[in-house]
Enzyme design. Sequence first.
Site, mmCIF file in Angstrom:
data_model
loop_
_atom_site.group_PDB
_atom_site.id
_atom_site.type_symbol
_atom_site.label_atom_id
_atom_site.label_comp_id
_atom_site.label_asym_id
_atom_site.label_seq_id
_atom_site.Cartn_x
_atom_site.Cartn_y
_atom_site.Cartn_z
ATOM 1 C CG ASN A 7 -1.805 1.134 1.366
ATOM 2 O OD1 ASN A 7 -1.405 2.262 1.116
ATOM 3 N ND2 ASN A 7 -3.041 0.898 1.751
ATOM 4 C CG HIS A 10 0.929 6.046 4.974
ATOM 5 N ND1 HIS A 10 -0.040 6.996 5.254
ATOM 6 C CD2 HIS A 10 0.484 4.887 5.496
ATOM 7 C CE1 HIS A 10 -1.015 6.425 5.936
ATOM 8 N NE2 HIS A 10 -0.725 5.143 6.093
ATOM 9 C CG HIS A 43 -8.354 3.934 1.471
ATOM 10 N ND1 HIS A 43 -8.506 3.781 2.827
ATOM 11 C CD2 HIS A 43 -9.590 4.280 1.005
ATOM 12 C CE1 HIS A 43 -9.764 4.035 3.173
ATOM 13 N NE2 HIS A 43 -10.442 4.342 2.075
ATOM 14 N NE ARG A 45 -9.441 8.223 4.679
ATOM 15 C CZ ARG A 45 -9.603 7.352 5.675
ATOM 16 N NH1 ARG A 45 -8.811 6.313 5.785
ATOM 17 N NH2 ARG A 45 -10.552 7.526 6.564
ATOM 18 N NE ARG A 49 -7.659 11.166 5.964
ATOM 19 C CZ ARG A 49 -8.110 10.553 7.060
ATOM 20 N NH1 ARG A 49 -7.313 9.717 7.710
ATOM 21 N NH2 ARG A 49 -9.310 10.755 7.526
ATOM 22 C CG HIS A 50 -3.662 8.982 1.866
ATOM 23 N ND1 HIS A 50 -4.516 8.263 1.078
ATOM 24 C CD2 HIS A 50 -3.817 8.497 3.129
ATOM 25 C CE1 HIS A 50 -5.149 7.371 1.806
ATOM 26 N NE2 HIS A 50 -4.765 7.496 3.062
ATOM 27 C CD GLU A 70 -7.139 -0.470 1.508
ATOM 28 O OE1 GLU A 70 -7.390 0.528 2.220
ATOM 29 O OE2 GLU A 70 -6.199 -1.218 1.714
ATOM 30 C CB THR A 100 -5.437 4.224 9.663
ATOM 31 O OG1 THR A 100 -5.396 3.195 8.679
ATOM 32 C CG2 THR A 100 -5.355 3.593 11.047
ATOM 33 C CB THR A 101 -9.334 1.342 7.700
ATOM 34 O OG1 THR A 101 -8.943 1.983 6.493
ATOM 35 C CG2 THR A 101 -10.676 0.685 7.514
ATOM 36 C CD GLU A 151 -7.130 -6.293 3.454
ATOM 37 O OE1 GLU A 151 -7.446 -5.861 2.325
ATOM 38 O OE2 GLU A 151 -6.386 -5.680 4.250
ATOM 39 C CG HIS A 191 -5.385 -2.049 9.630
ATOM 40 N ND1 HIS A 191 -4.898 -1.475 10.780
ATOM 41 C CD2 HIS A 191 -5.985 -1.063 8.937
ATOM 42 C CE1 HIS A 191 -5.219 -0.195 10.781
ATOM 43 N NE2 HIS A 191 -5.861 0.089 9.670
ATOM 44 N N GLY A 192 -1.845 -3.018 10.160
ATOM 45 C CA GLY A 192 -0.957 -3.054 11.318
ATOM 46 C C GLY A 192 0.117 -4.128 11.251
ATOM 47 N N GLY A 213 1.150 -1.566 4.372
ATOM 48 C CA GLY A 213 1.494 -0.212 3.960
ATOM 49 C C GLY A 213 2.443 0.474 4.911
ATOM 50 C CG HIS A 214 2.435 3.224 8.983
ATOM 51 N ND1 HIS A 214 3.374 3.016 9.960
ATOM 52 C CD2 HIS A 214 2.251 4.566 8.916
ATOM 53 C CE1 HIS A 214 3.734 4.171 10.475
ATOM 54 N NE2 HIS A 214 3.073 5.130 9.857
HETATM 55 N N1 PXP Z 1 -5.880 -3.243 4.529
HETATM 56 C C1 PXP Z 1 -6.829 -2.282 4.633
HETATM 57 C C2 PXP Z 1 -8.216 -2.632 4.275
HETATM 58 C C3 PXP Z 1 -6.492 -0.980 5.043
HETATM 59 O O1 PXP Z 1 -7.452 -0.042 5.137
HETATM 60 C C4 PXP Z 1 -5.151 -0.688 5.345
HETATM 61 C C5 PXP Z 1 -4.780 0.697 5.769
HETATM 62 O O2 PXP Z 1 -4.961 1.568 4.707
HETATM 63 C C6 PXP Z 1 -4.209 -1.707 5.195
HETATM 64 C C7 PXP Z 1 -4.604 -2.981 4.827
HETATM 65 C C8 PXP Z 1 -2.758 -1.475 5.450
HETATM 66 O O3 PXP Z 1 -2.547 -1.210 6.793
HETATM 67 P P1 PXP Z 1 -1.136 -0.728 7.273
HETATM 68 O O4 PXP Z 1 -0.870 0.599 6.639
HETATM 69 O O5 PXP Z 1 -1.289 -0.648 8.758
HETATM 70 O O6 PXP Z 1 -0.129 -1.777 6.839
#
Ligand code: PXP
Length: 238
Positions: A7, A10, A43, A45, A49-50, A70, A100-101, A151, A191-192, A213-214
């Site tokens: 992702n 960022h 994503h 949005r 924002r990004h 997304e 974030t989501t 997911e 996520h995370g 992503g992050h």
């Molecule tokens: N999956 C989904 C559905 C998300 O919304 C996000 C955050 O945009 C991610 C994965 C990636 O999460 P992270 O940036 O924490 O890796």
Amino acid sequence: MPKLEVNVDHVATVRQARLIDEPDPVTAAALAELAGADGIIVHLREDRRHIQDRDLILLRRTVKSRLNLEMAATEEMLNIAREVKPDLVTLVPEKREELTTEGGLEVAGNLMFLRDYIHKLKEGDLEVSLFVDPVARQIDAAKDAGAGWVELHTGTYAEAQSEDEAQKLFEELLLSARHARSLGLRVKCGHGLNYRNIKRFQGHPEFEEFSIGHAIIARAVLVGLERAVREMVELIGG
Ligand code: PXP
């Protein structure tokens, strides 16, 4: 082999901090692919924002692996998805005030709406994934709504306060993945996830793809994107 989708939101966050034209998430996507990413995620949005519309259009023209969009299940996004035609649409809940989501999509409580929305996406030849909490009720509803993928939301796992708690939450993810696959759904998760907590997923083919992503972009700031992606590819065994 499990796959890694990167992702690049960022990269755009850094750009939007100055409202100029660099760093470019389109360039980042190309570098991530060269380093072994199996797909690129953005994503778009509602508040932009990004990622911007321009990014999505250019990514559709340049991504050589798979492009995963997304988005929230809105009329505006439906039109954009049908026009841009990403390889996968992932429906996520979206709130303006969140960083974030925050949680998975409430699929069971919005079944009729989502069934209709997914039908419209499929009419546009789009494949659909739903971002859900790892619970049977939401996974069953995702199947009923017509999604091909789920997911599984790994945010709670990522925030575990101890190894024991992380292990317990991982086992819930594993059971959820098996349940989804038994219904014929394909399974991603995200996520995370980071370079430490991804290790529990090693050797578990129940999880086909990881959406990260992050952690990758954060590491890339310090060691470079190519190295950051390669290190994650190695960890997931891709
Ligand atoms: N999956 C989904 C559905 C998300 O919304 C996000 C955050 O945009 C991610 C994965 C990636 O999460 P992270 O940036 O924490 O890796």
